[in-house]
Structures are given as C-alpha cells and as structure tokens.
Write an enzyme that holds these catalytic residues in place. Structure first.
Site, PDB file in Angstrom:
ATOM      1  N   ASN A 209       0.797  -1.263   0.014  1.00 51.67           N
ATOM      2  CA  ASN A 209       0.085  -0.007   0.057  1.00 51.67           C
ATOM      3  C   ASN A 209       0.958   1.218   0.006  1.00 51.67           C
ATOM      4  O   ASN A 209       1.997   0.951   0.048  1.00 51.67           O
ATOM      5  CB  ASN A 209      -1.006  -0.131   1.205  1.00 51.67           C
ATOM      6  CG  ASN A 209      -0.193  -0.095   2.545  1.00 51.67           C
ATOM      7  OD1 ASN A 209       0.693   0.748   2.767  1.00 51.67           O
ATOM      8  ND2 ASN A 209      -0.261  -1.298   3.126  1.00 51.67           N
ATOM      9  N   ILE A 306      -2.743  -7.281  14.138  1.00 49.92           N
ATOM     10  CA  ILE A 306      -1.619  -7.192  15.206  1.00 49.92           C
ATOM     11  C   ILE A 306      -2.100  -6.395  16.223  1.00 49.92           C
ATOM     12  O   ILE A 306      -1.701  -6.904  17.510  1.00 49.92           O
ATOM     13  CB  ILE A 306      -0.422  -6.592  14.474  1.00 49.92           C
ATOM     14  CG1 ILE A 306       0.022  -7.523  13.453  1.00 49.92           C
ATOM     15  CG2 ILE A 306       0.698  -6.351  15.408  1.00 49.92           C
ATOM     16  CD1 ILE A 306       1.006  -6.664  12.459  1.00 49.92           C
ATOM     17  N   PHE A 322      -3.742   3.582  14.851  1.00 52.39           N
ATOM     18  CA  PHE A 322      -4.087   4.975  13.859  1.00 52.39           C
ATOM     19  C   PHE A 322      -5.187   4.397  12.947  1.00 52.39           C
ATOM     20  O   PHE A 322      -5.161   3.048  12.745  1.00 52.39           O
ATOM     21  CB  PHE A 322      -2.631   5.032  12.935  1.00 52.39           C
ATOM     22  CG  PHE A 322      -1.897   5.873  13.702  1.00 52.39           C
ATOM     23  CD1 PHE A 322      -1.291   5.802  15.065  1.00 52.39           C
ATOM     24  CD2 PHE A 322      -1.757   7.150  13.114  1.00 52.39           C
ATOM     25  CE1 PHE A 322      -0.465   6.868  15.590  1.00 52.39           C
ATOM     26  CE2 PHE A 322      -0.801   8.315  13.720  1.00 52.39           C
ATOM     27  CZ  PHE A 322      -0.266   7.958  14.781  1.00 52.39           C
ATOM     28  N   LYS A 340     -11.345  -2.666  18.359  1.00 50.35           N
ATOM     29  CA  LYS A 340      -9.910  -3.227  18.666  1.00 50.35           C
ATOM     30  C   LYS A 340      -9.808  -3.234  20.058  1.00 50.35           C
ATOM     31  O   LYS A 340      -8.811  -3.607  20.442  1.00 50.35           O
ATOM     32  CB  LYS A 340      -8.765  -2.374  18.049  1.00 50.35           C
ATOM     33  CG  LYS A 340      -9.165  -2.134  16.531  1.00 50.35           C
ATOM     34  CD  LYS A 340      -7.606  -2.505  15.752  1.00 50.35           C
ATOM     35  CE  LYS A 340      -8.242  -2.020  14.192  1.00 50.35           C
ATOM     36  NZ  LYS A 340      -7.313  -2.858  13.445  1.00 50.35           N
TER      37      LYS A 340
HETATM   38  O1  C5P Z   1      -8.431  -1.785  10.806  1.00 47.39           O
HETATM   39  P1  C5P Z   1      -7.553  -0.911  10.315  1.00 47.39           P
HETATM   40  O2  C5P Z   1      -6.239  -1.550   9.404  1.00 47.39           O
HETATM   41  O3  C5P Z   1      -7.847   0.354   9.809  1.00 47.39           O
HETATM   42  O4  C5P Z   1      -6.649  -0.540  11.803  1.00 47.39           O
HETATM   43  C1  C5P Z   1      -5.764   0.329  11.709  1.00 47.39           C
HETATM   44  C2  C5P Z   1      -4.595   0.145  12.945  1.00 47.39           C
HETATM   45  O5  C5P Z   1      -4.757  -1.288  13.152  1.00 47.39           O
HETATM   46  C3  C5P Z   1      -3.286   0.711  12.724  1.00 47.39           C
HETATM   47  O6  C5P Z   1      -2.934   0.997  14.138  1.00 47.39           O
HETATM   48  C4  C5P Z   1      -2.643  -0.470  12.148  1.00 47.39           C
HETATM   49  O7  C5P Z   1      -1.327  -0.371  12.471  1.00 47.39           O
HETATM   50  C5  C5P Z   1      -3.264  -1.762  13.123  1.00 47.39           C
HETATM   51  N1  C5P Z   1      -3.512  -2.974  12.374  1.00 47.39           N
HETATM   52  C6  C5P Z   1      -2.655  -4.098  12.703  1.00 47.39           C
HETATM   53  N2  C5P Z   1      -2.711  -5.272  12.139  1.00 47.39           N
HETATM   54  C7  C5P Z   1      -3.541  -5.477  11.053  1.00 47.39           C
HETATM   55  C8  C5P Z   1      -4.375  -4.123  10.431  1.00 47.39           C
HETATM   56  C9  C5P Z   1      -4.193  -2.921  11.075  1.00 47.39           C
HETATM   57  O8  C5P Z   1      -1.744  -3.748  13.713  1.00 47.39           O
HETATM   58  N3  C5P Z   1      -3.689  -6.294  10.546  1.00 47.39           N
END
Ligand code: C5P
Length: 402
Positions: A209, A306, A322, A340
C-alpha cells in the site's frame, strides 16, 4: 520555530568542519534560538568571527581577555544565562581538554565554568577518532554527562573514509530539538510499527500500500526524544532510522506479527502506525507467474490483526491505534477504537496524509475527541506522545487512589 527563545552557546573549535558551523548557526537562528558564539583561536583560522557575527546578530567571542565582557569575567558571564552549550565541531584536541578539565582559552573556560548541559559534535580524522586516547576521553566525557551528536561515518576532508565526520548541521539541530523535549516517557519501553507491509504474489511481485512510513518514524523519534527506549518494527520504507531507536526490518504482515509478539510483553506502550495489508496471497507462486490469456484471479487470506492481538494480551501494554480513513472520520474512528478494544486512536484522512510531510490528526479516547490540527508529522507525533504520557499518568493516579 522549534527552538524559539532557547538560549544557546555555540562553541566552534578548529577543524575543517568549522565551515559547517556557520550553516548550523544560521539554522539555529532560523528556528528562533538566541545563539551566542565562542570560538577557539584555531576555529578563527577556518571561519571568521565576522561571519558568525553576521549570522547570529551578536558578537562572536574569541578572547579570554576581552575587556568588553561585564566585570571582565567572560569565562563565567558568557555561559551563565545559557540553557545548553553546543560545541560543533568539537576537535580531538578540544575533547581532550574537556576530558582533562583544562581551561586555557575562552571556550574551554566557559565549558568548565558552565552550569548548563553540554553537547559536542565531534569532527576528526578516522585514525584520531579511533585512537585509544580519544576513546578514553569519550568514555570520560560520557561519564561526566556530556551529550554527543554524532559523529557519522563517511568521506572525510583528508581523503580518508570512516568514522569521525561531523553530523550535518540539520542533524545537529535535530539533536538539539530532541534535547529540549520534555522527558515524558523516561524509563518507558515503547514499541512502534511503521510503514507498509509487502505481501508477495510471486518472487518479483507484491501487494502493498502507499504508506511512506513517515508518520510512524516521526512517532518513534518523538517517543525516543521523550526519553523512552524505542523499538521500531518497520515495513519496507526509504527512511533513515531516527537516532537512538532500535529498528527491526520486516516485509510481510506475518513477519511484523511475529516480531511484535516477541517484543510486546516487555513493552509499556504499543503504537501501531503501520499500514498492515489486510490480506495476503493464499497460494504464492514459487516462480514468476507468466502472462496468460485474459484475466487472472488471486485468492487472498486474511492477515492477523496485530493491534487487536496485542490489545487482547494479558497485561497488555497501553495500546494506540492509527486509522487512515477516506470518509466519515469520527464515525469510523470511534467504531474502530471500540472494535479493537484500545484506549486511544489517532485518526486522519488518508488522502491528505499519504506520503506528505504534514498531516491532520484527531485523537479519540474515553473522554472524547481531541483535534491536534494540521502540522508537520513530527510536531503531531510529539503532541501524541504528550497525550499518551498524560493518559498513562492519569491511569497511575487512578490506580493509586483505588
Ligand atoms: O483496521 P485498520 O487497518 O484500519 O486499523 C488500523 C490500525 O490497526 C493501525 O493502528 C494498524 O497499525 C493496526 N493494524 C494492525 N494489524 C492489521 C491491521 C491493522 O496492527 N492487520
């Protein structure tokens, strides 16, 4: 103006890098600092006091016996009202004098009689830098609480290559800015993820991305400036590691997950800034996929979340997420924070932030919405760190009351 009103004494000693001290003086003045200059006799062989005087708008002092100083006490008066002495370049000779506590000229006298902290930006030939006496002096000076900005490795004016090259003026300014940040996270361990992830399709193609990593790197730097021990788990980006930050490079979301899993239990704060790919390719091809006839379909598998995983840990660190949204910022941000299970979420509109130097962030927590406004990413990162520190302090107070 990141150094507005800061009272600095810029000490310049004799070395070719003294020509860069003029640029440093200019940058410091531009950032709003009050820059008083003191030069050794050798420094004046490389760059003249007139140059420094013109750049700072103040007398550049060179002589211990200068009768213009009040009470003829230049060695004391000129550093009394200063908040920091920065010696750049700091020659091997000058560092040796400092380590031995000698005070035979104006600048070394000022350093010995100072009440404020001292930062040195060493500049010397690689052999001089590596000399046992020099290393001994460094050890002594570090023990005495002297801060060091650099040196770096690279081409040297003498034609040799190696350690001893003075930090660039911009890097020294960054170190000075870091010095002045409040140490709000002293003693804390902060884990940050940053950048995009790369999900291979075949050996030469990937799904990724548009994250540049700039926001995450700014957050890591701001946490480090605030006194935290920072580990930065970074996807593939073209950015330099902020000084003092431990960086672990990863490519895929799964690699990022594994690295975070190992580091999270020992962390006090986890800030997930990485734009993690939500999906990876299910059947990655071992060889480069050849162009076929017509359309092609990729089967995708969901990647682990994560942040949600860390937030659900027993004794989880304080988790910050974020959210880069393309519309309905507040609505989406609130829903994401709840989903989350995290105390704090920083949200921005992706189309305004991607790859840019500036960003516009709004924070969401239990108490509502806090707009941080539009600003350079580092400035916003510092505000975020201050907000996190305030929330941690609030939680500590609440625990103590209970
Ligand atoms: O759900 P979304 O991707 O919009 O969420 C954003 C937040 O979740 C960010 O802080 C991103 O670093 C974290 N994230 C993560 N692992 C993922 C997807 C998002 O830690 N697979």
């Amino acid at each position: 103006m990141t150094l507005k009103g800061k009272r600095l004494l810029l000490g310049i000693t004799g070395g070719v890098a003294a020509y860069k001290a003029a640029q440093l003086a200019r940058l410091l003045v531009k950032e709003g600092a009050d820059v008083r200059v003191a030069m050794t006799e050798a420094a004046t062989r490389f760059v003249t006091p007139v140059t420094l005087q013109a750049l700072t708008g103040q007398t550049a002092w060179t002589d211990l016996w200068d009768a213009r100083v009040p009470d003829n006490m230049g060695h004391i008066e000129l550093s009394r009202d200063r908040e920091l002495i920065v010696v750049a370049p700091a020659s091997a000779d000058f560092l040796g004098k400092l380590a031995a506590g000698l005070a035979g000229d104006l600048l070394s006298t000022l350093c010995l009689a100072r009440r404020c902290p001292l930062m040195a930006a060493p500049a010397m030939n690689v052999e001089m830098w590596e000399n046992a006496a020099m290393q001994r002096n460094l050890h002594t000076l570090r023990g005495d609480g002297v801060f060091f900005a650099g040196p770096a490795a690279g081409d040297q004016a003498c034609g040799e290559v190696g350690m001893g090259r003075m930090f660039e003026p911009e890097e020294i300014v960054a170190e000075i800015e870091a010095f002045f940040q409040p140490k709000l996270l002293a003693g804390k361990r902060v884990l940050v993820t940053a950048g995009p992830t790369e999900e291979l399709i075949d050996p030469v193609r990937a799904i990724t991305n548009l994250s540049s990593g700039k926001m995450g790197y700014a957050v890591a730097r701001a946490a480090c400036e605030a006194g935290a021990k920072v580990t930065l788990v970074s996807g593939p980006v073209a950015l330099a590691t902020p000084a003092g930050v431990e960086r672990v490079d990863v490519k895929s979301a799964e690699q990022m997950f594994e690295t975070v899993k190992k580091a999270a239990p020992a962390s006090d704060v986890f800030i997930a800034v990485a734009a993690v790919a939500d999906y990876r390719v299910k059947n990655r091809a071992a060889q480069k996929i050849k162009k076929g006839a017509g359309a092609m379909t990729l089967e995708l598998a969901e990647n682990p979340d994560i942040l949600a995983w860390v937030a659900a840990m027993k004794n989880a660190p304080f988790c910050v997420g974020f959210a880069a949204e393309s519309e309905k910022l507040a609505q989406n941000a609130k829903a994401k924070r709840a989903k989350k299970g995290i105390p704090l979420l920083a949200a921005n509109l992706a189309q305004r932030a991607l790859g840019a130097e500036d960003n516009e962030i709004t924070l969401f927590d239990d108490r509502g919405e806090h707009a941080l406004g539009r600003a350079p990413k580092l400035e916003l990162a510092r505000k975020l760190i201050a907000h996190i520190a305030a929330m941690l302090a609030g939680a500590k107070r609440a625990r103590a009351k209970a």
